[in-house]
Design a protein around this motif. Structure first.
Motif, PDB file in Angstrom:
ATOM      1  N   GLN A 170      45.953  38.801  32.452  1.00 28.72           N
ATOM      2  CA  GLN A 170      45.593  39.125  34.096  1.00 28.72           C
ATOM      3  C   GLN A 170      44.875  38.153  34.791  1.00 28.72           C
ATOM      4  N   MET A 183      46.918  34.889  35.336  1.00 25.47           N
ATOM      5  CA  MET A 183      48.062  35.270  36.419  1.00 25.47           C
ATOM      6  C   MET A 183      47.090  35.135  37.512  1.00 25.47           C
ATOM      7  N   ALA A 184      46.240  35.690  37.927  1.00 25.93           N
ATOM      8  CA  ALA A 184      45.459  35.683  39.051  1.00 25.93           C
ATOM      9  C   ALA A 184      45.006  34.310  39.439  1.00 25.93           C
ATOM     10  N   LEU A 232      48.267  32.547  40.339  1.00 22.89           N
ATOM     11  CA  LEU A 232      48.579  32.509  41.926  1.00 22.89           C
ATOM     12  C   LEU A 232      47.860  32.233  43.011  1.00 22.89           C
ATOM     13  N   THR A 267      60.753  33.297  38.991  1.00 22.18           N
ATOM     14  CA  THR A 267      60.483  34.363  39.345  1.00 22.18           C
ATOM     15  C   THR A 267      60.763  35.241  38.327  1.00 22.18           C
ATOM     16  N   ASN A 268      60.289  36.764  38.105  1.00 22.97           N
ATOM     17  CA  ASN A 268      60.608  37.371  37.097  1.00 22.97           C
ATOM     18  C   ASN A 268      61.943  37.698  37.075  1.00 22.97           C
ATOM     19  N   ASP A 300      49.714  38.538  50.331  1.00 27.60           N
ATOM     20  CA  ASP A 300      50.455  39.148  48.993  1.00 27.60           C
ATOM     21  C   ASP A 300      52.004  38.788  48.999  1.00 27.60           C
ATOM     22  N   THR A 301      52.426  38.151  50.051  1.00 29.42           N
ATOM     23  CA  THR A 301      53.939  37.665  49.891  1.00 29.42           C
ATOM     24  C   THR A 301      54.084  36.219  49.900  1.00 29.42           C
ATOM     25  N   GLN A 331      56.931  39.402  46.579  1.00 34.20           N
ATOM     26  CA  GLN A 331      55.577  39.515  46.411  1.00 34.20           C
ATOM     27  C   GLN A 331      55.097  38.551  45.610  1.00 34.20           C
ATOM     28  N   LYS A 332      53.706  38.311  45.469  1.00 29.34           N
ATOM     29  CA  LYS A 332      53.262  37.235  44.569  1.00 29.34           C
ATOM     30  C   LYS A 332      53.225  37.801  43.172  1.00 29.34           C
ATOM     31  N   SER A 333      53.275  38.871  42.805  1.00 28.34           N
ATOM     32  CA  SER A 333      53.396  39.443  41.484  1.00 28.34           C
ATOM     33  C   SER A 333      54.593  39.214  40.914  1.00 28.34           C
ATOM     34  N   ALA A 334      55.731  38.934  41.995  1.00 27.24           N
ATOM     35  CA  ALA A 334      56.995  38.750  41.209  1.00 27.24           C
ATOM     36  C   ALA A 334      57.150  37.421  40.629  1.00 27.24           C
TER      37      ALA A 334
END
Length: 105
Positions: A43, A46-47, A50, A61-62, A75-76, A92-95
């Motif tokens: 985690q 990844m942070a 990003l 992307t995922n 966040d996008t 989203q950044k998490s993607a």
């Protein structure tokens, strides 16, 4: 005689309880080092990835699509896919699974 046997049994029960506590501590420590610690490390990685993302970077992307970062907000991220300049998708950044830095010329 009977009193002596009950004292031995009480001592054995106390020692058995101590061994049980030691086993529980060992199992909890094992679970921490095998499951929790590596996940926290991932985690953090990844942070950091990003947070280091910039406009112009190539991202994966995922879902498996490669694209170029066009704009970044909190966040996008707006990503442009393929050679079609009209295919810009906010996500989203998490993607984002992976980032390849843009090479400076």
């Amino acid at each position: 005689m009977r009193l002596l046997l009950s004292a031995d049994a009480a001592g054995a029960a106390t020692g058995g309880g101590m061994i049980m506590i030691i086993y529980i501590v060992i199992i909890v420590a094992f679970m921490y080092f095998v499951m929790i610690r590596p996940q926290k490390k991932e985690q953090k990685r990844m942070a950091a990835m990003l947070a280091d993302m910039m406009v112009g970077d190539c991202v994966l992307t995922n879902s498996g699509f490669y694209g170029i970062v066009i704009d970044i907000t909190d966040d996008t991220v707006i990503v442009e896919f393929g050679s079609n300049k009209n295919c810009r998708i906010p996500m989203q950044k998490s993607a984002i699974a992976q980032i390849e830095k843009a090479e400076a010329e």
